[in-house]
Design a protein around this motif. Structure first.
Motif, PDB file in Angstrom:
ATOM      1  N   CYS A 216       0.828  -1.212   0.000  1.00 23.37           N
ATOM      2  CA  CYS A 216       0.000   0.000   0.000  1.00 23.37           C
ATOM      3  C   CYS A 216       0.863   1.263   0.000  1.00 23.37           C
ATOM      4  O   CYS A 216       0.568   2.230  -0.719  1.00 23.37           O
ATOM      5  N   LEU A 217       1.923   1.260   0.791  1.00 28.05           N
ATOM      6  CA  LEU A 217       2.800   2.430   0.828  1.00 28.05           C
ATOM      7  C   LEU A 217       3.543   2.619  -0.489  1.00 28.05           C
ATOM      8  O   LEU A 217       3.717   3.750  -0.960  1.00 28.05           O
ATOM      9  N   LEU A 218       3.968   1.526  -1.094  1.00 27.53           N
ATOM     10  CA  LEU A 218       4.647   1.613  -2.387  1.00 27.53           C
ATOM     11  C   LEU A 218       3.710   2.175  -3.456  1.00 27.53           C
ATOM     12  O   LEU A 218       4.096   3.023  -4.271  1.00 27.53           O
ATOM     13  N   THR A 219       2.461   1.716  -3.444  1.00 31.19           N
ATOM     14  CA  THR A 219       1.460   2.237  -4.386  1.00 31.19           C
ATOM     15  C   THR A 219       1.236   3.724  -4.158  1.00 31.19           C
ATOM     16  O   THR A 219       1.149   4.512  -5.107  1.00 31.19           O
ATOM     17  N   LEU A 220       1.166   4.103  -2.899  1.00 35.05           N
ATOM     18  CA  LEU A 220       0.925   5.504  -2.561  1.00 35.05           C
ATOM     19  C   LEU A 220       2.088   6.389  -2.999  1.00 35.05           C
ATOM     20  O   LEU A 220       1.886   7.496  -3.524  1.00 35.05           O
ATOM     21  N   ILE A 221       3.298   5.908  -2.799  1.00 30.92           N
ATOM     22  CA  ILE A 221       4.485   6.674  -3.221  1.00 30.92           C
ATOM     23  C   ILE A 221       4.443   6.915  -4.732  1.00 30.92           C
ATOM     24  O   ILE A 221       4.768   8.017  -5.207  1.00 30.92           O
ATOM     25  N   PHE A 222       4.030   5.909  -5.495  1.00 31.37           N
ATOM     26  CA  PHE A 222       3.923   6.070  -6.948  1.00 31.37           C
ATOM     27  C   PHE A 222       2.941   7.188  -7.302  1.00 31.37           C
ATOM     28  O   PHE A 222       3.243   8.060  -8.132  1.00 31.37           O
ATOM     29  N   PHE A 223       1.774   7.184  -6.665  1.00 32.88           N
ATOM     30  CA  PHE A 223       0.768   8.197  -6.994  1.00 32.88           C
ATOM     31  C   PHE A 223       1.174   9.581  -6.487  1.00 32.88           C
ATOM     32  O   PHE A 223       0.811  10.597  -7.090  1.00 32.88           O
TER      33      PHE A 223
ATOM     34  N   GLY B 268      -6.855   0.061   2.685  1.00 32.44           N
ATOM     35  CA  GLY B 268      -6.093  -0.804   1.787  1.00 32.44           C
ATOM     36  C   GLY B 268      -5.267  -1.821   2.545  1.00 32.44           C
ATOM     37  O   GLY B 268      -5.236  -3.005   2.182  1.00 32.44           O
ATOM     38  N   ILE B 269      -4.606  -1.389   3.606  1.00 29.32           N
ATOM     39  CA  ILE B 269      -3.772  -2.300   4.395  1.00 29.32           C
ATOM     40  C   ILE B 269      -4.621  -3.404   5.019  1.00 29.32           C
ATOM     41  O   ILE B 269      -4.267  -4.584   4.983  1.00 29.32           O
ATOM     42  N   LEU B 270      -5.768  -3.009   5.571  1.00 31.56           N
ATOM     43  CA  LEU B 270      -6.611  -3.971   6.280  1.00 31.56           C
ATOM     44  C   LEU B 270      -7.174  -5.031   5.345  1.00 31.56           C
ATOM     45  O   LEU B 270      -7.185  -6.230   5.674  1.00 31.56           O
ATOM     46  N   ILE B 271      -7.633  -4.639   4.160  1.00 29.64           N
ATOM     47  CA  ILE B 271      -8.235  -5.613   3.246  1.00 29.64           C
ATOM     48  C   ILE B 271      -7.176  -6.371   2.455  1.00 29.64           C
ATOM     49  O   ILE B 271      -7.376  -7.527   2.069  1.00 29.64           O
ATOM     50  N   CYS B 272      -6.014  -5.737   2.232  1.00 28.33           N
ATOM     51  CA  CYS B 272      -4.952  -6.374   1.458  1.00 28.33           C
ATOM     52  C   CYS B 272      -4.343  -7.562   2.200  1.00 28.33           C
ATOM     53  O   CYS B 272      -3.762  -8.456   1.570  1.00 28.33           O
TER      54      CYS B 272
END
Length: 492
Positions: A22-29, A48-52
């Motif tokens: 989730c953090l990696l995805t967020l950094i991209f955006f 995202g973290i909870l469901i992932c």
């Protein structure tokens, strides 16, 4: 103790993986737009973290391919995390309404409610899963071969005859397709029970093949199974798919794949990935048939320019599919905005839409429309466009609001987390059946449908849920029930 410690360690690893993804995805955006420098990303990321975590558990093989928890983990990662982020990234929002000045606070507000809901969902789900223990004996449903051949033949004959009568009523196959593509026509009105019966033909036939092929090695290789799935898909198009019912066709295909997985040949993640890619392309191109009949389908294959012009005219775009069909982020955010405004004129339904949903089970000749309660479209229209804006047949919103959305229509936004309690109980119960049913139990044939049903609960309203259970599951379940015998205290 060691086994419990191992499970805890594995779960902790999945949590860390989830946080990392989730953090990696967020950094991209963050690098694509300054719009993400806003507090809304915090609750969205927590969702995202909870469901992932469940998606990671699925990828690691700790959940079955058709586990409802795993499926919701995969689809929920998009629903709760990627969809709101993509709305901001693509600047793609709900049409036909007066939008808020800034969507992000309302996306963030919904993410807070969803996060609390997901906590409730996990808690109630685990309560239903706690008693899971492999028993030495249990009640098992075994196929009664003497009854099965008769019941199957009778059901297929009735379904086939009724489908031919439906085609005849609309002047043949072409007339049938175009009648259902015309949104102003009354095609299918008052025929719900008839369509429910005849459109069960493909699933019943697939159940018959699955049971027959269970102990036949020569029918269990992938060449045969792929041919069977192609035939099944063709049958599903003929029995209901060609009237523009994308969702029913997709759910049926996934159900068929699930039956193969549970009864004939286990399916791996790569194969299920191929199926999902096919499903996405099917949903996109089938939208042309749904909106334009055979003419729309011809345009879909005429070339990029013709297809693009049609897409712009009808709104059959990839982003509409990804964010509209598989998400509700902008709709939920707008609903929250409208309800929480200081000058809001919306009046809560207080359960009326749930009562109205059950009325779809009563045929219109027995309960005509003037007296029949309006479905959630009344409250949905009034919320989006102002009180008393709903005018039957003239001005009606056809939105599907989902679990959180319909809860808001009835009880307001602060009731959303509590709606997830019942959701978790349903998912936990279905997962419990996955873990405890014998591999010989014919009820396993219904479990892929129930796994699909779990996601329908999340994205659909109560009338959609009831419609799904009755039209998709009622006839196949009846065939299975009449063809099975219960064996008490069966030793596993």
């Amino acid at each position: 103790m060691n086994e419990q410690h191992l499970k805890t360690q594995t779960l902790n690893d999945s949590v860390l993986f989830s946080i990392f993804i989730c953090l990696l995805t967020l950094i991209f955006f963050f690098q694509t737009s300054e719009q993400f420098l806003h507090w809304f990303v915090i609750p969205v990321t927590l969702c995202g973290i909870l469901i992932c975590i469940d998606a990671i558990e699925w990828f690691r093989g700790r959940l079955d391919i058709f586990s409802p928890i795993g499926i919701l983990g995969l689809l929920g990662f998009h629903f709760f995390f990627l969809a709101p982020i993509l709305h901001v990234s693509w600047d793609k929002w709900l049409d036909g309404i007066i939008p808020p000045n800034d969507w992000r606070p309302w996306l963030g507000g919904m993410a807070i409610l969803n996060f609390l809901g997901l906590l409730m969902y996990r808690f109630s789900r685990e309560i239903c899963l706690k008693p899971v223990k492999r028993q030495r004996t249990q009640t098992v449903w075994i196929i009664n071969k003497q009854h099965f051949a008769f019941v199957l033949s009778f059901a297929l004959t009735i379904c086939g005859i009724l489908q031919l009568l439906v085609y005849k009523q609309y002047g043949g196959l072409v007339g049938y397709i175009n009648a259902f593509a015309d949104q102003e026509s009354q095609a299918g009105v008052g025929q719900g029970w008839l369509l429910m019966i005849c459109e069960s033909f493909p699933i019943i036939a697939m159940m018959g093949f699955t049971i027959y092929a269970h102990n036949k090695k020569h029918l269990q290789n992938w060449r045969v199974l792929i041919i069977v799935l192609i035939i099944f898909f063709g049958l599903k198009l003929l029995f209901g798919g060609l009237r523009g019912s994308r969702s029913n066709t997709v759910w049926a295909l996934l159900w068929a794949v699930g039956m193969i997985h549970l009864w004939i040949q286990p399916i791996n993640k790569k194969q299920i990935g191929i199926v999902l890619v096919f499903v996405l392309f099917f949903m996109f191109f089938y939208g042309f048939l749904k909106s334009g009949g055979l003419e729309g389908l011809q345009i879909a294959f005429q070339g990029q320019q013709a297809r693009q012009e049609y897409i712009e005219d009808k709104g059959r775009t990839w982003d509409n599919l990804i964010l509209g069909d598989l998400g509700r982020s902008d709709l939920h955010a707008f609903m929250l905005y409208r309800i929480m405004r200081h000058d809001s004129d919306y009046q809560l339904a207080w359960g009326r839409t749930y009562f109205a949903a059950f009325s779809i089970l009563i045929p219109k000749p027995l309960w005509p429309l003037p007296e029949k309660p309006f479905d959630k479209s009344k409250e949905g229209t009034d919320l989006q466009h102002g009180i008393s804006s709903f005018v039957p047949k003239d001005f009606v919103s056809s939105k599907v609001y989902g679990l959180a959305g319909e809860t808001m229509l009835n009880f307001g936004p602060f009731a959303i987390p509590f709606a997830f309690i019942l959701f978790g109980m349903v998912v936990g119960t279905i997962e419990h059946w996955f873990l405890t049913l014998s591999s010989l139990d014919t009820r396993l044939l219904m479990l892929p449908m129930l796994a699909n049903f779990s996601f329908v609960i999340l994205i659909g309203d109560l009338d959609n849920i009831i419609f799904f259970l009755v039209t998709v599951g009622a006839i196949p379940f009846s065939v299975m029930l009449l063809s099975s015998k219960k064996i008490m205290n069966y030793e596993l």
